[in-house]
Design a protein around this motif. Structure first.
Motif, mmCIF file in Angstrom:
data_model
loop_
_atom_site.group_PDB
_atom_site.id
_atom_site.type_symbol
_atom_site.label_atom_id
_atom_site.label_comp_id
_atom_site.label_asym_id
_atom_site.label_seq_id
_atom_site.Cartn_x
_atom_site.Cartn_y
_atom_site.Cartn_z
ATOM 1 N N UNK A 368 0.774 -1.230 0.000
ATOM 2 C CA UNK A 368 0.000 0.000 0.000
ATOM 3 C C UNK A 368 0.803 1.276 0.000
ATOM 4 N N UNK A 369 2.138 1.179 0.016
ATOM 5 C CA UNK A 369 2.987 2.375 0.080
ATOM 6 C C UNK A 369 3.766 2.517 -1.231
ATOM 7 N N UNK A 370 3.706 3.709 -1.811
ATOM 8 C CA UNK A 370 4.372 3.962 -3.090
ATOM 9 C C UNK A 370 5.880 4.011 -2.914
ATOM 10 N N UNK A 371 6.598 3.419 -3.874
ATOM 11 C CA UNK A 371 8.053 3.547 -3.926
ATOM 12 C C UNK A 371 8.421 4.255 -5.215
ATOM 13 N N UNK A 372 9.270 5.271 -5.101
ATOM 14 C CA UNK A 372 9.663 6.084 -6.251
ATOM 15 C C UNK A 372 11.070 5.680 -6.681
ATOM 16 N N UNK A 380 3.379 0.948 -6.912
ATOM 17 C CA UNK A 380 2.571 0.757 -5.718
ATOM 18 C C UNK A 380 2.203 -0.722 -5.612
ATOM 19 N N UNK A 381 2.493 -1.307 -4.460
ATOM 20 C CA UNK A 381 2.023 -2.665 -4.178
ATOM 21 C C UNK A 381 0.585 -2.523 -3.706
ATOM 22 N N UNK A 382 -0.351 -3.005 -4.498
ATOM 23 C CA UNK A 382 -1.775 -2.747 -4.273
ATOM 24 C C UNK A 382 -2.338 -3.649 -3.162
ATOM 25 N N UNK A 383 -1.926 -3.332 -1.956
ATOM 26 C CA UNK A 383 -2.466 -3.953 -0.750
ATOM 27 C C UNK A 383 -2.775 -2.829 0.244
ATOM 28 N N UNK A 384 -3.524 -3.148 1.281
ATOM 29 C CA UNK A 384 -3.780 -2.164 2.315
ATOM 30 C C UNK A 384 -2.481 -1.840 3.040
ATOM 31 N N UNK A 386 0.273 -1.581 5.651
ATOM 32 C CA UNK A 386 0.483 -2.398 6.822
ATOM 33 C C UNK A 386 -0.090 -3.794 6.707
ATOM 34 N N UNK A 387 -0.526 -4.174 5.500
ATOM 35 C CA UNK A 387 -1.122 -5.491 5.302
ATOM 36 C C UNK A 387 -0.138 -6.597 5.676
ATOM 37 N N UNK A 388 -0.604 -7.538 6.473
ATOM 38 C CA UNK A 388 0.215 -8.694 6.860
ATOM 39 C C UNK A 388 -0.250 -9.892 6.047
ATOM 40 N N UNK A 389 0.671 -10.540 5.382
ATOM 41 C CA UNK A 389 0.356 -11.685 4.539
ATOM 42 C C UNK A 389 0.470 -12.973 5.348
ATOM 43 N N UNK A 535 11.737 -2.492 -5.183
ATOM 44 C CA UNK A 535 11.864 -3.465 -4.096
ATOM 45 C C UNK A 535 10.825 -3.179 -3.019
ATOM 46 N N UNK A 536 10.318 -4.265 -2.409
ATOM 47 C CA UNK A 536 9.264 -4.150 -1.402
ATOM 48 C C UNK A 536 9.533 -5.133 -0.274
ATOM 49 N N UNK A 537 9.229 -4.712 0.943
ATOM 50 C CA UNK A 537 9.386 -5.564 2.117
ATOM 51 C C UNK A 537 8.022 -6.013 2.614
ATOM 52 N N UNK A 538 7.972 -7.239 3.119
ATOM 53 C CA UNK A 538 6.706 -7.780 3.594
ATOM 54 C C UNK A 538 6.930 -8.615 4.843
ATOM 55 N N UNK A 539 5.964 -8.539 5.748
ATOM 56 C CA UNK A 539 5.939 -9.368 6.951
ATOM 57 C C UNK A 539 4.906 -10.458 6.719
ATOM 58 N N UNK A 540 5.323 -11.718 6.837
ATOM 59 C CA UNK A 540 4.434 -12.852 6.605
ATOM 60 C C UNK A 540 4.262 -13.601 7.920
ATOM 61 N N UNK A 541 3.020 -13.920 8.263
ATOM 62 C CA UNK A 541 2.740 -14.632 9.515
ATOM 63 C C UNK A 541 2.168 -16.017 9.215
#
Length: 541
Positions: A368-372, A380-384, A386-389, A535-541
């Motif tokens: 959900x946060x744009x990277x320039x 833009x990663x089209x998620x909400x 703070x979305x947790x996957x 590049x994008x970072x994600x937290x997966x639970x």
């Protein structure tokens, strides 16, 4: 002994994992079309052969009559395929079907999914690797049970042999004397010795079977040695496949995947703040080389993807220490003939500040946060926000690419696809190279489709390793010399990926995160003739 063998075989048929062009991921996802049906298929191949593959199929619409599954092996083709198994509807989930299929042969294979309904019949193939990657230990509790049963059988056998040499020789009503007691002891001793001999021979036989399975049937990955050579003020990466790891899988029989014989990725270990996607050229059967871009010094994770002629993919993992040496973009372009090689510098994972001083650094995005990027393009990663996957379920990684004027970017094909993505867990235990059609190789799918169309086994056509290698090298030279538009058209011609997975500057990658943890995703697309990487970072639970 018989019970132990049966139990071992049954245990070996119960556990699932996947070996393919990735490391650590649990299965294969395909998204696209089967005839007029939009589908998404998830396959979990077994880690032992024979074994059961689990298949989940999601289909659009409510007009589905049946979903059927069958395995197809490269060496036997469609004519050697067993009878189809029907996938059953999942209660409470309209359009979703699940089924199991047995994989009985080792090697390159695929799962054929056939859908019937009001829109006619549709089929698709999902390439898989039917390889044994595990050896199961007998559970301790079951071992004690089987051991107890074995002692009981030995006792019964000993009693029977002893009685047959004494009590069974007496007439009804007679009692044996001291001699009969001695005969009984001798018979029991013989019976016990015979049982001991049987156990010894059986244990030796079982040990040899287990050793043969470990040596000949357990999949052994390729290994390689990566070095950095400094020549004429430039750094050259040398990637040499270890000859002792080849074991009959001759590397002369590699085929191009997306127009390249090898896709090699470098990621700085620990921080993940430096990334490169290179395509080394083949110097000999085992050695590949590529000039290095201006990557910062440090220890790097190395992942090299290759594809053999029958459609089996392999990822070869290694590490390498890259020494410090400043490389200008001009000098790098002069020494590198592959215009599809790229690199990028980002901030370290889980930190928003750069780890190195470089004007070209772009800060990683998140859901959900744009990277320039440095050329003004935004992704833009089209998620909400703070979305947790969640691990273990299919996630659709949707990205929107926006040009500097704020409009959806016009994307071009890059190596025959509308986008590429690399997913890496922060500890390096999970790696995969993704495409919009899923987590498999479109080239491997084409290989299986071609094999099905043939009525005879094609193995005889690849008896000359040198001839095969030379023909592939000539093909790559011709491909490299083509104009970009002609090359892209050729690479796109055979691809069957879902063109609806991108629209208006958007691109989608279906993927199943195998385990919880911190991940970094690099997205690569092409616009205005330039390859750009976000590049994008994600937290997966």
């Amino acid at each position: 002994m018989t019970l132990k063998i049966i139990a071992f075989i049954l245990l070996n048929l119960c556990f699932l994992v996947q070996v393919n062009a990735h490391i650590g991921s649990a299965g294969i996802v395909q998204e696209g079309k089967a005839g007029k049906y939009q589908i998404q298929v998830y396959v979990e191949p077994p880690d032992v052969i024979p074994g059961v593959a689990r298949v989940s199929v999601s289909v659009d619409g409510t007009d589905i009559e049946s979903v059927k599954l069958s395995p197809i092996y490269y060496w036997t083709g469609d004519e050697g395929s067993p009878k189809e198994d029907e996938a059953l509807p999942v209660a409470g989930e309209p359009g979703r079907y699940e089924g199991n299929i047995w994989l009985m042969e080792t090697g390159a294979a695929s799962v054929k999914v056939r859908i019937s309904g009001n829109r006619g019949a549709g089929e698709t193939l999902i390439p898989i690797a039917a390889l044994a990657t595990a050896k199961r230990d007998l559970p301790e509790s079951l071992g004690w049970i089987l051991g107890g049963l074995a002692l009981l059988l030995v006792g019964i056998m000993t009693t029977i042999v002893g009685a047959s040499n004494s009590d069974s020789l007496l007439k009804p009503g007679e009692t044996g004397g001291q001699g009969f007691k001695r005969r009984k002891v001798v018979g029991s001793t013989i019976g016990l010795s015979f049982c001991g001999l049987l156990l010894f021979v059986g244990n030796s036989w079982w040990g040899s079977i287990s050793k043969e399975y470990q040596q000949n049937y357990i999949y052994k990955p390729y290994t390689a040695t990566t070095k950095i050579k400094v020549e004429n003020a430039r750094r050259v990466l040398s990637f040499q496949i270890d000859s002792n790891s080849v074991q009959g899988r001759w590397t002369s029989f590699l085929i191009p995947d997306h127009g390249k014989l090898m896709h090699l990725f470098l990621v700085r270990q620990g921080t993940l703040d430096a990334f490169a996607h290179l395509h080394p050229s083949r110097k000999d059967t085992l050695t590949f080389e590529a000039p290095l871009p201006d990557l910062p010094a440090g220890k790097y994770l190395v992942y090299a993807d290759i594809l053999r002629f029958h459609g089996l993919q392999y990822t070869i993992a290694d590490t390498v220490e890259i020494p410090a040496l400043r490389v200008t973009q001009e000098s790098y372009e002069k020494q590198n003939s592959d215009t599809d090689d790229t690199y990028v510098i980002n901030n370290p994972i889980n930190r928003k500040t750069p780890g190195v001083a470089d004007a070209g650094i772009s800060i990683c995005g998140s859901p959900g946060v744009k990277t320039v990027l440095k050329d003004g393009t935004s992704i833009i990663w089209e998620e909400k926000p703070g979305q947790v996957l969640r691990a273990g379920q299919v996630n659709n990684l949707n990205f929107a690419v926006i040009s500097p004027d704020g409009k959806p970017a016009e994307l071009q094909t890059y190596l025959g696809m509308m986008g590429h993505a690399v997913v890496l867990k922060d500890d390096g235990s999970v790696y995969i190279h993704l495409h919009p059609n899923g987590t498999f190789s479109s080239t491997a799918q084409q290989v299986m489709e071609k094999r099905i169309s043939e009525s005879t086994n094609p193995g005889y056509r690849v008896t000359s390793a040198r001839q095969f290698r030379d023909s592939v090298d000539n093909l790559l030279l011709n491909l490299q010399a083509m104009p970009e538009t002609q090359k892209d058209k050729l690479l796109m011609g055979g691809m069957t990926h879902n063109m609806s997975s991108h629209h208006g500057g958007s691109v989608n990658f279906p993927y199943v995160f195998p385990t919880p943890g911190n991940y970094r995703i690099w997205l690569q697309v092409k616009r205005n003739g330039k390859i750009i990487t976000g590049a994008f970072d994600a937290k997966v639970i």
